[in-house]
Design a protein around this motif. Structure first.
Motif, PDB file in Angstrom:
ATOM      1  N   ASP A 153     -13.763 144.756   6.274  1.00 10.59           N
ATOM      2  CA  ASP A 153     -13.935 143.429   6.570  1.00 10.59           C
ATOM      3  C   ASP A 153     -13.286 143.210   7.933  1.00 10.59           C
ATOM      4  O   ASP A 153     -12.302 142.168   7.349  1.00 10.59           O
ATOM      5  CB  ASP A 153     -13.804 142.693   4.959  1.00 10.59           C
ATOM      6  N   LEU A 154     -13.519 142.882   8.812  1.00  3.30           N
ATOM      7  CA  LEU A 154     -12.840 142.953   9.921  1.00  3.30           C
ATOM      8  C   LEU A 154     -12.404 140.899  10.584  1.00  3.30           C
ATOM      9  O   LEU A 154     -11.039 140.540  10.641  1.00  3.30           O
ATOM     10  CB  LEU A 154     -13.471 143.101  11.036  1.00  3.30           C
ATOM     11  N   TYR A 275     -22.997 156.893   4.404  1.00  2.00           N
ATOM     12  CA  TYR A 275     -23.446 156.459   5.761  1.00  2.00           C
ATOM     13  C   TYR A 275     -23.776 155.003   5.892  1.00  2.00           C
ATOM     14  O   TYR A 275     -24.030 155.029   5.205  1.00  2.00           O
ATOM     15  CB  TYR A 275     -24.767 157.539   6.204  1.00  2.00           C
ATOM     16  N   PRO A 276     -22.479 154.451   6.679  1.00  2.00           N
ATOM     17  CA  PRO A 276     -22.731 152.528   6.347  1.00  2.00           C
ATOM     18  C   PRO A 276     -23.670 152.497   6.592  1.00  2.00           C
ATOM     19  O   PRO A 276     -24.267 151.223   6.191  1.00  2.00           O
ATOM     20  CB  PRO A 276     -21.682 152.941   7.501  1.00  2.00           C
ATOM     21  N   ALA A 287     -21.018 146.353   6.766  1.00  2.00           N
ATOM     22  CA  ALA A 287     -21.483 147.250   7.891  1.00  2.00           C
ATOM     23  C   ALA A 287     -22.503 146.463   9.054  1.00  2.00           C
ATOM     24  O   ALA A 287     -22.364 146.112   9.719  1.00  2.00           O
ATOM     25  CB  ALA A 287     -21.863 148.682   7.705  1.00  2.00           C
ATOM     26  N   ALA A 288     -23.554 145.949   7.831  1.00  2.00           N
ATOM     27  CA  ALA A 288     -24.858 145.531   8.368  1.00  2.00           C
ATOM     28  C   ALA A 288     -23.987 143.930   8.684  1.00  2.00           C
ATOM     29  O   ALA A 288     -24.910 143.594  10.160  1.00  2.00           O
ATOM     30  CB  ALA A 288     -25.551 144.927   7.297  1.00  2.00           C
ATOM     31  N   GLY A 289     -23.284 143.711   8.449  1.00  2.00           N
ATOM     32  CA  GLY A 289     -22.587 142.284   8.844  1.00  2.00           C
ATOM     33  C   GLY A 289     -21.876 142.090   9.680  1.00  2.00           C
ATOM     34  O   GLY A 289     -21.494 140.936  10.813  1.00  2.00           O
ATOM     35  N   GLN A 290     -21.188 143.449  10.962  1.00  2.00           N
ATOM     36  CA  GLN A 290     -20.389 143.561  12.073  1.00  2.00           C
ATOM     37  C   GLN A 290     -21.023 144.533  12.766  1.00  2.00           C
ATOM     38  O   GLN A 290     -19.444 144.398  13.796  1.00  2.00           O
ATOM     39  CB  GLN A 290     -18.604 143.646  11.227  1.00  2.00           C
TER      40      GLN A 290
END
Ligand SMILES: Cc1ncc(COP(=O)(O)O)c(C=O)c1O
Length: 369
Positions: A153-154, A275-276, A287-290
Motif C-alpha cells: 500500500d504505497l 495476479y494482481p 492494486a486496483a486503488g494504485q
C-alpha cells in the motif's frame, strides 16, 4: 507533457526529437568518451563519458516524463541504479528496510555490503513494511513483489515514511511507469531495472532512478560518477528505441497475463495462481486503488519441479528463462534461485504473442501432464 494523452502517446512523444528540418526523426546514439572543452571552463554539459552523454540525457528526459519526475538518471543495470540510490541515502547508523519478499539480490547487497558499513538492515514483507517504516530512516519497497506478486500500500507507506522523516524508495520494475506512478503516490525516488519491459527484448541490461528532489538526485548522480556503473551510450539508445513501442508491448503483456491467470486458475494441474489483476486475488483491492495496469507477471504453483519443466517442454511458445518483460512468454522456476517459494512455483512473464494462441498453448501443455 499534456496530461490528457494516453501512455502510448506519451511514450512516443517522450522519445521524439525536436522537429528541426534536416535532423533525423530518430537520432542515433552519440558514442563518445571525451568531448571538446571550452575556454569557459565549467560551462560544458559534456566533458567526459562517465559524467554525461547526450543519448543518456535524451533517455533520462523520456524516463522522467513517463515517471512524472523532474529528473532521471540512467545506469548500467537495475542493480547499479538501486545500489547507487541506497548508498546515497543510507549512511552509517541508518536503519534501512528492504523487501523480504522482493528481488533477492537487493537483500544480498543490503546484508553483505551495507550492513558491514554500520547500516542496520531490516527485512519486511509487503504486509509488514508499513509498520517497519515507523522506525526506519530509509525504506526500499517493491510492488508488486517479485516473485509472489503481493502489493504494498504505497499511499500508507509514504504517509508512515513522511511522519517519521524517512526516505521512501520504490522499485517500479515489475509494474513499470505505465503500470503505476510511485512518485505521485508519495515516494521520494523510483528505482528500477529497464532491462525488463522497458527495454523489452531480452537482449540488454539497464537501470534508472527518477525523482523530483534535486538534492537527492545530485547525491545519486555523484554515486554514479564516482562508482562508474554507467550505461553505454549504444545501450541507452536501444532503451530509447524500445520505449517508443513500450505502450503497445505492455498493453499486450498485461492482456496476456490476465488471460493466462484467468485460464489457469481453474485448471486441475495448477495449485494456485497469483495476479494482481484477478478480481479474486488477495492483492486486487490494493492494486486496483494504485495501479493503472496490473503488469505482465503471473505466478503459479504446480505440483513440483518436474511439472514446471514439463510445462515448458510440452509448450510450443514458452521459453525457460529468468528475467521478465521480454517479447517471449517465459517461465522461471524461482526455487532454483533460492527464493523462499515451493518447488513447483513458477513466475510466468507474459510476452506479446496473440492471446488466443498463448492461452491455448499453455492450457494444452498443462492438459498433457
Ligand atoms: C524487481 C527487480 N528489481 C531490480 C532488478 C535488477 O535489475 P537488473 O537485472 O537490471 O540489474 C530485478 C532483476 O530481476 C528485479 O526483478
Amino acid at each position: 507533457m499534456s496530461d490528457h494523452f494516453g501512455d502510448s502517446t506519451r511514450a512516443v512523444k517522450a522519445v521524439s526529437s525536436l522537429p528541426v528540418p534536416g535532423d533525423p526523426v530518430g537520432p542515433g546514439p552519440v558514442l563518445a568518451s571525451a568531448y571538446h572543452l571550452s575556454d569557459d571552463e565549467g560551462s560544458e554539459q559534456n566533458t567526459y563519458g562517465r559524467g554525461s552523454n547526450p543519448t543518456w540525457r535524451q533517455l533520462e528526459s523520456a524516463l522522467a516524463q513517463l515517471e512524472g519526475a523532474e529528473a532521471a538518471l540512467v545506469f548500467g543495470s537495475g542493480m547499479a541504479a538501486i545500489t547507487a540510490a541506497l548508498r546515497a541515502t543510507a549512511t552509517p547508523g541508518s536503519v534501512l528496510v528492504v523487501p523480504a519478499d522482493g528481488y533477492y539480490q537487493v537483500r544480498r547487497y543490503a546484508t553483505e555490503s551495507l550492513a558491514p558499513l554500520g547500516i542496520t538492515v531490516r527485512e519486511a514483507t509487503a504486509d509488514e513494511i508499513c509498520d517497519a517504516a515507523e522506525t526506519a530512516d530509509v525504506v526500499l519497497a517493491e510492488t508488486p513483489t517479485n516473485p509472489a506478486l503481493d502489493v504494498v500500500d504505497l499511499r500508507r507507506l509514504a504517509h508512515a515514511c513522511r511522519r517519521r522523516g524517512a526516505r521512501l524508495l520504490v522499485d517500479n520494475t515489475t509494474a513499470t511507469p505505465l503500470g503505476q506512478q510511485p512518485l505521485a503516490l508519495g515516494a521520494d525516488l523510483v528505482v528500477a531495472s529497464a532491462t525488463k519491459a522497458l527495454a523489452g527484448h531480452s537482449d540488454m541490461l539497464a537501470g534508472y532512478i527518477a525523482g523530483s528532489d534535486s538534492e537527492l538526485i545530485a547525491a545519486v548522480e555523484r554515486e554514479r560518477l564516482l562508482a562508474g556503473a554507467i550505461l553505454g551510450s549504444f545501450e541507452a539508445w536501444l532503451v530509447l528505441r524500445s520505449l517508443g513501442s513500450v505502450g503497445l508491448r505492455f498493453e499486450r503483456q498485461c492482456a496476456n497475463a490476465l488471460a493466462l491467470a484467468t485460464a489457469l486458475q481453474g485448471h486441475r494441474g495448477v495449485r494456485s495462481v497469483r495476479y494482481p489483476g484477478l478480481p479474486g486475488d488477495p492483492s486486487h483491492p490494493l492494486a486496483a486503488g494504485q495501479m493503472r495496469r496490473f503488469g505482465g507477471l503471473v505466478s503459479i504453483e504446480l505440483a513440483d519441479e518436474a511439472a514446471v519443466h514439463a510445462l515448458v517442454r510440452r509448450s510450443e511458445l514458452l521459453v525457460a528463462a529468468t528475467s521478465f518483460g521480454g517479447i517471449h512468454t517465459s517461465v522461471d522456476r524461482r526455487a532454483r534461485w533460492g527464493d523462499p517459494v515451493a518447488d513447483g512455483f513458477a513466475r510466468i512473464s507474459a510476452g506479446i504473442e496473440d492471446t488466443d494462441d498463448l492461452v491455448a498453448d499453455v492450457v494444452a501443455a498443462l492438459d498433457a501432464q
